[in-house]
Design an enzyme around this catalytic site. Structure first.
Site, short mmCIF file in Angstrom:
data_model
loop_
_atom_site.label_atom_id
_atom_site.label_comp_id
_atom_site.label_asym_id
_atom_site.label_seq_id
_atom_site.Cartn_x
_atom_site.Cartn_y
_atom_site.Cartn_z
N CYS A 1 0.89 -1.26 0.00
CA CYS A 1 -0.04 0.15 0.26
C CYS A 1 0.88 1.14 -0.08
CB CYS A 1 -0.89 -0.16 1.19
SG CYS A 1 -1.95 1.48 1.42
N CYS B 1 -0.35 4.09 2.14
CA CYS B 1 -0.28 3.94 3.61
C CYS B 1 1.13 4.15 4.10
CB CYS B 1 -0.58 2.48 4.07
SG CYS B 1 -1.81 1.78 3.34
N ASP B 2 2.18 3.86 3.29
CA ASP B 2 3.69 3.39 3.41
C ASP B 2 4.66 4.57 2.78
OD1 ASP B 2 2.87 1.50 5.32
OD2 ASP B 2 2.76 0.19 4.26
#
Ligand code: NDP
Length: 316
Positions: A140, A143-144
């Site tokens: 992701c 997300c990261d």
């Protein structure tokens, strides 16, 4: 088969942000929700290290810690959180039936499906090792990606997700190398062109990942092979992003609910309603576009409200 059949007002299947948010709302509305956690309690977030984009956590929080907090909040209002795996359902009649671990049968007035989706990984031993260590493998970018700003990363995949994520990463990272296994993209032309026209994205066609390289703790690079020339190259990178698709966890519902061609549950637009009265869906089981903890939580809230209104309308 157990001969004692339990009846519940609201069954929630799944324990990610969608399921727990549905539980918080349903419990506070006196629907006495029963939530089955499934085999990965906490859902996909438990494979994420730090969550920095969920509003309300200015210093960030780890995925597992966030799930513990959501669970505590759901329990505080009386949610009955249980271990167990829903193995079978029957939504064909007026009573919605759910079986736990193939034995326990539960009759439900409403069911909120929050079973999520699972990111696909390549399955390489080195990939799984650094994924589990939280050392630089992610599925992701939104997300990261932030953790890799001003660094070099590699992303594998050639669909719309891979293109979108590569483009997202290109704004944070100094260099993004994209590994495409065939000689063309699967993504739409517009998405592929966006990637092709981004200066700091290098696309390597006909290239497969051989190994994720690391120092035992964190990723340091990726070894890839050109399928045509058999040439092996080592690409320096601190992050390895996998964007080869997701699989919604919806197999057990397909005899009763309308699913799209990939298996995502089709909800009535703007609601959490499925094609069966009393069955609602929230989170990634119905969402292949946003796939964020916060959007899952939002649709969990919608599902609980829709379920509550459905029960109220039946009561008269
Ligand atoms: P897709 O299934 O569309 O693409 C998966 C990609 O991963 C393919 O290019 C495939 O390669 C590649 N792949 C699969 N396995 C491997 C492997 N082992 N090694 C290397 N590469 C591999 O998944 P997406 O998640 O990209 O998209 C899912 C759906 O969501 C699609 O319908 C897409 O259009 C949609 N979507 C739309 C977006 C938008 O409109 N903004 C954004 C994101 C997704 P190959 O091509 O060779 O099979």
């Amino acid at each position: 088969m157990s001969d004692i059949i339990e009846s519940v007002k609201c069954m929630i299947i799944g324990s990610g942000p969608a399921g727990y948010t549905a539980a918080i709302y349903a419990a506070r509305a006196n629907m006495f929700p029963v939530l089955y956690q499934g085999t990965q309690p906490g859902g996909q977030l438990t494979t994420t290290n730090d969550v920095e984009n969920f509003p309300g956590y200015p210093d960030g929080i780890t995925g597992p810690a966030m799930m513990m907090e959501l669970q505590a909040q759901a329990k505080r209002f009386g949610t009955d959180v249980r271990d167990g795996w829903v193995t079978k359902v029957d939504f064909s009649g007026p009573v919605h039936k759910v079986w736990i671990n193939d034995t326990k049968e539960i009759h439900c007035e409403t069911v909120i499906i929050s079973t999520g989706a699972s990111a696909k990984y390549l399955g390489l031993q080195s990939e799984q090792k650094y994924l589990k260590l939280g050392g630089g493998v992610s599925a992701c970018a939104v997300c990261d990606g932030f953790f890799y700003r001003n660094q070099e990363v590699v992303i594998v995949g050639a669909g719309d997700s891979a293109c979108e994520e590569a483009h997202y990463l290109s704004k944070l990272c100094t260099k993004v190398t994209m590994l495409v296994r065939r000689d063309e993209f699967r993504a739409s032309k517009i998405m592929a062109n966006r990637v092709k026209n981004t200066a700091n994205i290098t696309i390597l066609f006909n290239t497969e990942t051989e190994e994720v390289l690391g120092d035992g703790q964190v990723v340091t690079g990726v070894r890839a092979k050109n399928k045509l020339s058999n040439e092996i190259i080592d690409i320096s990178a601190t992050g390895f992003f996998v964007a080869i698709g997701h699989k919604p966890n919806t197999d057990i519902f397909n005899a009763f609910l309308k699913l799209d061609e990939t298996g995502y549950i089709i909800n009535k637009p703007g609601t959490s309603k499925t094609n069966v009265n009393g069955i609602f869906v929230s989170g990634d089981a119905a969402d292949h576009v946003y796939r964020q903890a916060i959007t899952a939580a939002g649709t969990g809230c919608m599902a609980a409200l829709d379920a509550e209104r459905y029960l109220a309308s039946r009561e008269g």
